[in-house]
Design a protein around this motif. Structure first.
Motif, PDB file in Angstrom:
ATOM      1  N   TYR A  22     -29.517 111.773   9.127  1.00 55.24           N
ATOM      2  CA  TYR A  22     -30.718 111.404   9.878  1.00 55.24           C
ATOM      3  C   TYR A  22     -31.691 110.601   9.027  1.00 55.24           C
ATOM      4  O   TYR A  22     -32.543 109.891   9.555  1.00 55.24           O
ATOM      5  N   ALA A  23     -31.607 110.770   7.701  1.00 57.58           N
ATOM      6  CA  ALA A  23     -32.508 110.062   6.793  1.00 57.58           C
ATOM      7  C   ALA A  23     -31.689 109.294   5.768  1.00 57.58           C
ATOM      8  O   ALA A  23     -30.614 109.737   5.351  1.00 57.58           O
ATOM      9  N   GLU A  24     -32.205 108.137   5.346  1.00 58.65           N
ATOM     10  CA  GLU A  24     -31.540 107.313   4.347  1.00 58.65           C
ATOM     11  C   GLU A  24     -31.672 107.949   2.969  1.00 58.65           C
ATOM     12  O   GLU A  24     -32.525 108.820   2.730  1.00 58.65           O
ATOM     13  N   ALA A  25     -30.822 107.488   2.037  1.00 56.74           N
ATOM     14  CA  ALA A  25     -30.934 107.962   0.659  1.00 56.74           C
ATOM     15  C   ALA A  25     -32.325 107.650   0.104  1.00 56.74           C
ATOM     16  O   ALA A  25     -32.919 108.457  -0.614  1.00 56.74           O
ATOM     17  N   ASP A  26     -32.849 106.461   0.431  1.00 54.80           N
ATOM     18  CA  ASP A  26     -34.248 106.127   0.148  1.00 54.80           C
ATOM     19  C   ASP A  26     -34.988 106.169   1.488  1.00 54.80           C
ATOM     20  O   ASP A  26     -34.939 105.208   2.263  1.00 54.80           O
ATOM     21  N   LEU A  75     -42.215 107.311  17.356  1.00 55.23           N
ATOM     22  CA  LEU A  75     -41.432 106.099  17.195  1.00 55.23           C
ATOM     23  C   LEU A  75     -40.397 106.192  16.084  1.00 55.23           C
ATOM     24  O   LEU A  75     -39.653 105.229  15.861  1.00 55.23           O
ATOM     25  N   ASN A  76     -40.327 107.314  15.397  1.00 52.60           N
ATOM     26  CA  ASN A  76     -39.357 107.464  14.310  1.00 52.60           C
ATOM     27  C   ASN A  76     -38.648 108.809  14.435  1.00 52.60           C
ATOM     28  O   ASN A  76     -39.270 109.856  14.291  1.00 52.60           O
ATOM     29  N   GLY A  77     -37.352 108.753  14.697  1.00 51.35           N
ATOM     30  CA  GLY A  77     -36.587 109.974  14.905  1.00 51.35           C
ATOM     31  C   GLY A  77     -36.434 110.804  13.654  1.00 51.35           C
ATOM     32  O   GLY A  77     -36.379 112.037  13.722  1.00 51.35           O
ATOM     33  N   THR A  78     -36.360 110.162  12.489  1.00 50.19           N
ATOM     34  CA  THR A  78     -36.216 110.913  11.244  1.00 50.19           C
ATOM     35  C   THR A  78     -37.415 111.824  11.021  1.00 50.19           C
ATOM     36  O   THR A  78     -37.265 113.011  10.722  1.00 50.19           O
ATOM     37  N   CYS A  79     -38.615 111.271  11.169  1.00 44.90           N
ATOM     38  CA  CYS A  79     -39.822 112.073  10.982  1.00 44.90           C
ATOM     39  C   CYS A  79     -39.914 113.176  12.023  1.00 44.90           C
ATOM     40  O   CYS A  79     -40.322 114.309  11.716  1.00 44.90           O
ATOM     41  N   ASN A  80     -39.542 112.870  13.253  1.00 44.37           N
ATOM     42  CA  ASN A  80     -39.648 113.891  14.287  1.00 44.37           C
ATOM     43  C   ASN A  80     -38.640 115.011  14.055  1.00 44.37           C
ATOM     44  O   ASN A  80     -38.929 116.185  14.298  1.00 44.37           O
ATOM     45  N   PHE A  81     -37.452 114.663  13.562  1.00 48.46           N
ATOM     46  CA  PHE A  81     -36.468 115.686  13.205  1.00 48.46           C
ATOM     47  C   PHE A  81     -37.024 116.598  12.119  1.00 48.46           C
ATOM     48  O   PHE A  81     -36.927 117.835  12.205  1.00 48.46           O
ATOM     49  N   ILE A  82     -37.617 115.999  11.090  1.00 46.94           N
ATOM     50  CA  ILE A  82     -38.138 116.785   9.973  1.00 46.94           C
ATOM     51  C   ILE A  82     -39.276 117.696  10.432  1.00 46.94           C
ATOM     52  O   ILE A  82     -39.298 118.896  10.123  1.00 46.94           O
ATOM     53  N   LEU A  83     -40.228 117.148  11.183  1.00 47.88           N
ATOM     54  CA  LEU A  83     -41.384 117.942  11.609  1.00 47.88           C
ATOM     55  C   LEU A  83     -40.976 119.072  12.558  1.00 47.88           C
ATOM     56  O   LEU A  83     -41.471 120.204  12.438  1.00 47.88           O
ATOM     57  N   SER A  84     -40.081 118.794  13.501  1.00 48.18           N
ATOM     58  CA  SER A  84     -39.693 119.842  14.440  1.00 48.18           C
ATOM     59  C   SER A  84     -38.837 120.901  13.754  1.00 48.18           C
ATOM     60  O   SER A  84     -38.879 122.081  14.119  1.00 48.18           O
ATOM     61  N   GLU A 122     -37.432 120.288   1.413  1.00 47.25           N
ATOM     62  CA  GLU A 122     -36.184 120.972   1.756  1.00 47.25           C
ATOM     63  C   GLU A 122     -35.571 120.412   3.041  1.00 47.25           C
ATOM     64  O   GLU A 122     -34.366 120.166   3.127  1.00 47.25           O
ATOM     65  N   VAL A 123     -36.405 120.183   4.047  1.00 46.85           N
ATOM     66  CA  VAL A 123     -35.894 119.665   5.319  1.00 46.85           C
ATOM     67  C   VAL A 123     -35.483 118.202   5.179  1.00 46.85           C
ATOM     68  O   VAL A 123     -34.500 117.769   5.790  1.00 46.85           O
ATOM     69  N   LEU A 124     -36.193 117.439   4.371  1.00 44.55           N
ATOM     70  CA  LEU A 124     -35.800 116.048   4.127  1.00 44.55           C
ATOM     71  C   LEU A 124     -34.399 115.998   3.527  1.00 44.55           C
ATOM     72  O   LEU A 124     -33.566 115.174   3.942  1.00 44.55           O
ATOM     73  N   ALA A 125     -34.134 116.850   2.550  1.00 41.99           N
ATOM     74  CA  ALA A 125     -32.803 116.872   1.932  1.00 41.99           C
ATOM     75  C   ALA A 125     -31.727 117.183   2.974  1.00 41.99           C
ATOM     76  O   ALA A 125     -30.639 116.584   2.956  1.00 41.99           O
ATOM     77  N   GLU A 126     -32.016 118.096   3.882  1.00 44.90           N
ATOM     78  CA  GLU A 126     -31.055 118.409   4.944  1.00 44.90           C
ATOM     79  C   GLU A 126     -30.863 117.207   5.869  1.00 44.90           C
ATOM     80  O   GLU A 126     -29.736 116.899   6.280  1.00 44.90           O
ATOM     81  N   ALA A 127     -31.966 116.519   6.210  1.00 40.51           N
ATOM     82  CA  ALA A 127     -31.874 115.350   7.081  1.00 40.51           C
ATOM     83  C   ALA A 127     -31.025 114.260   6.429  1.00 40.51           C
ATOM     84  O   ALA A 127     -30.257 113.569   7.110  1.00 40.51           O
ATOM     85  N   PHE A 160     -41.722 107.227  28.427  1.00 41.05           N
ATOM     86  CA  PHE A 160     -40.346 106.809  28.148  1.00 41.05           C
ATOM     87  C   PHE A 160     -39.811 107.720  27.043  1.00 41.05           C
ATOM     88  O   PHE A 160     -40.411 107.798  25.970  1.00 41.05           O
ATOM     89  N   GLN A 161     -38.694 108.365  27.271  1.00 37.61           N
ATOM     90  CA  GLN A 161     -38.188 109.329  26.300  1.00 37.61           C
ATOM     91  C   GLN A 161     -36.675 109.269  26.239  1.00 37.61           C
ATOM     92  O   GLN A 161     -36.005 109.077  27.257  1.00 37.61           O
ATOM     93  N   GLY A 162     -36.128 109.413  25.029  1.00 35.82           N
ATOM     94  CA  GLY A 162     -34.677 109.435  24.885  1.00 35.82           C
ATOM     95  C   GLY A 162     -34.269 109.247  23.439  1.00 35.82           C
ATOM     96  O   GLY A 162     -35.084 109.342  22.517  1.00 35.82           O
ATOM     97  N   ALA A 163     -32.986 108.971  23.247  1.00 38.58           N
ATOM     98  CA  ALA A 163     -32.441 108.796  21.903  1.00 38.58           C
ATOM     99  C   ALA A 163     -32.972 107.501  21.293  1.00 38.58           C
ATOM    100  O   ALA A 163     -32.813 106.427  21.867  1.00 38.58           O
ATOM    101  N   GLY A 164     -33.579 107.613  20.126  1.00 46.09           N
ATOM    102  CA  GLY A 164     -34.200 106.455  19.511  1.00 46.09           C
ATOM    103  C   GLY A 164     -33.349 105.742  18.492  1.00 46.09           C
ATOM    104  O   GLY A 164     -33.779 104.753  17.902  1.00 46.09           O
ATOM    105  N   ALA A 165     -32.142 106.222  18.253  1.00 45.65           N
ATOM    106  CA  ALA A 165     -31.269 105.601  17.262  1.00 45.65           C
ATOM    107  C   ALA A 165     -29.831 106.026  17.558  1.00 45.65           C
ATOM    108  O   ALA A 165     -29.573 106.747  18.512  1.00 45.65           O
ATOM    109  N   GLY A 166     -28.911 105.572  16.690  1.00 42.17           N
ATOM    110  CA  GLY A 166     -27.512 105.920  16.866  1.00 42.17           C
ATOM    111  C   GLY A 166     -26.715 104.774  17.448  1.00 42.17           C
ATOM    112  O   GLY A 166     -27.265 103.860  18.078  1.00 42.17           O
ATOM    113  N   ASP A 167     -25.406 104.812  17.233  1.00 41.73           N
ATOM    114  CA  ASP A 167     -24.571 103.692  17.664  1.00 41.73           C
ATOM    115  C   ASP A 167     -24.557 103.524  19.167  1.00 41.73           C
ATOM    116  O   ASP A 167     -24.693 102.408  19.675  1.00 41.73           O
TER     117      ASP A 167
END
Length: 428
Positions: free
Chosen positions: A189-193, A159-168, A179-184, A297-304
């Motif tokens: 993909y990830a907020e400053a906080d 349910l959270n694309g940021t976490c899934n990006f980091i883990l994958s 290190e991956v959080l900083a890249e996100a 159900f699968q697809g883009a979970g965020a973005g404009d």
């Protein structure tokens, strides 16, 4: 000529701009599908002069966002965010005025959804929030309408694309979390906080909404047990892979005689399961119905684009006059179900320890598990790291969660442990 559906739009950030662009680009098609044009007539945001890449001069500007509810419009779209404050004031005012209300605000719906659903029903107005969960994936519509005839036994997913990006990313490149959080964050993909994302709060908001719709229960965000991914190591992901699993942050909910169970927690997902193959910032939700079987159900979970698509889909429904109770049944029919006790839930578990490199540590861990009644299926010890600690990972046989918790409590304060243990459930 059919009268257009007149919209007031609060919030002109990424998604707000996306809604304007979508209506501009697909306006003729949308009008054909909706049976009438959909037109924005008034907007509000913090900064009137900010360049958003879209022309807002054609819309009436309202300085006070909450005043949009008093405009001569049919629907108010809220894309401001926040569980309280101006967003909630606007929602209450719009519904009290009998205007339709569309939002992408999962925090507000998780905290105040029942109140707003009651207000919408009293006013005979639409309350819709497809964009609040999983971006452009029509999971709310799928559960509320497509699976309406089914008893749903369980709903769970990424349910959270940021976490899934980091883990994958950690999985693909063998890199550690920080290190991956900083890249996100650098990639947007990830907020400053990133607290809401990486500690599971964002996913918990979404899970409470899905659980309410799936089970016919009142939204109960306060009862979601949430933990995130900040303590997952690259070594955990490598160990999971060696065992035939991938690590994913899952929201899981089910209900029964014991109450409503809701949890957001990192899991080991079997490589054979579809969720193990969901990578990047993608979301995926699984629902299990007694007649329809397993739905994915699968697809883009965020973005404009994806989120704007969900917002406009809600507007099309309202333009057609197609809307019903916000949570799939009248608010008076939603069950006030207490939180389930997770202690007797049975399953296999992965527990990782950081321990001192000395004799007797493995025996101490094994004894704690034995005394709590937990049987160990496998135990893996890796060599010493730079700080002299050793990683020990165990996989348990099926056991009640209360017993695993007791074993970890027995080890609390042990001089053999050099860090906090990591406990992850194995998805069966």
């Amino acid at each position: 000529m059919t009268q257009p559906l007149r919209i007031a739009l609060a919030g002109l950030g990424t998604v707000g701009g996306g809604v304007i662009r979508l209506l501009d680009e697909n306006g003729a098609l949308i009008a054909r599908r909706a049976g009438r044009p959909i037109e924005i007539v008034a907007v509000s945001a913090r900064d009137r002069n900010k360049d958003r890449g879209v022309d807002i001069s054609r819309f009436a500007w309202v300085d006070d966002t909450t005043a949009l509810a008093s405009r001569d419009v049919d629907v108010v779209v809220e894309l401001v965010g926040g569980s309280d404050g101006p967003a909630l004031t606007l929602a209450r005012s719009a519904l009290a005025a009998g205007k339709g209300f569309v939002t992408a605000n999962k925090a507000m719906i998780a905290h105040h959804g029942l109140e707003l659903a009651e207000a919408a029903e009293k006013a005979g107005a639409a309350l819709k929030f497809e964009a609040a969960v999983a971006g452009g994936i029509p999971v709310i519509k799928g559960l509320r309408e497509g699976a309406a005839a089914n008893e749903i036994s369980r709903v769970y997913g990424i349910l959270n694309g940021t976490c899934n990006f980091i883990l994958s990313k950690m999985e693909a490149e063998g890199r550690d979390f920080a290190e991956v959080l900083a890249e996100a964050q650098a990639l947007g993909y990830a907020e400053a906080d990133p607290t809401f994302d990486i500690d599971g709060i964002d996913a918990a908001h979404k899970l409470s909404i899905l659980a309410s719709i799936a089970f016919g229960t009142q939204p109960a965000f306060a009862d979601v047990a949430a933990s995130g991914i900040r303590h997952v190591l690259a070594a955990d992901i490598a160990e999971a892979a060696a065992l035939g699993y991938r690590v994913r942050l899952l929201g899981v909910a089910d209900h029964g005689a014991g109450g409503l169970f809701q949890r957001v927690h990192p899991h080991l997902v079997p490589i054979s399961h579809p969720l193990a193959h969901v990578t990047g910032a993608t979301n995926a939700v699984v629902a299990e119905g007694n007649y329809v079987g397993r739905l994915l159900f699968q697809g883009a979970g965020a973005g404009d684009g994806p989120t704007a698509s969900a917002v406009v889909a809600d507007l099309i429904d309202i333009a057609r006059g197609e809307f019903g109770p916000a949570f799939a049944m009248p608010s008076s029919a939603l069950l006030a179900q207490g939180a389930a006790d997770s202690g007797e839930r049975r399953g296999r578990n992965y527990v990782r320890f950081a321990v001192a490199d000395k004799v007797g540590v493995l025996a101490e861990i094994a004894a704690a598990m034995r005394d709590a009644g937990v049987s160990i299926e496998s135990l893996i010890q890796r060599g010493a790291s730079g700080d002299g600690s050793v990683l020990v990972a165990i996989v348990t046989h099926e056991a009640p969660e209360r017993a695993v918790a007791q074993a970890l409590e027995r080890l609390r304060g042990s001089q053999s442990l050099t860090g906090q243990p990591l406990w992850m459930h194995i998805l069966e």
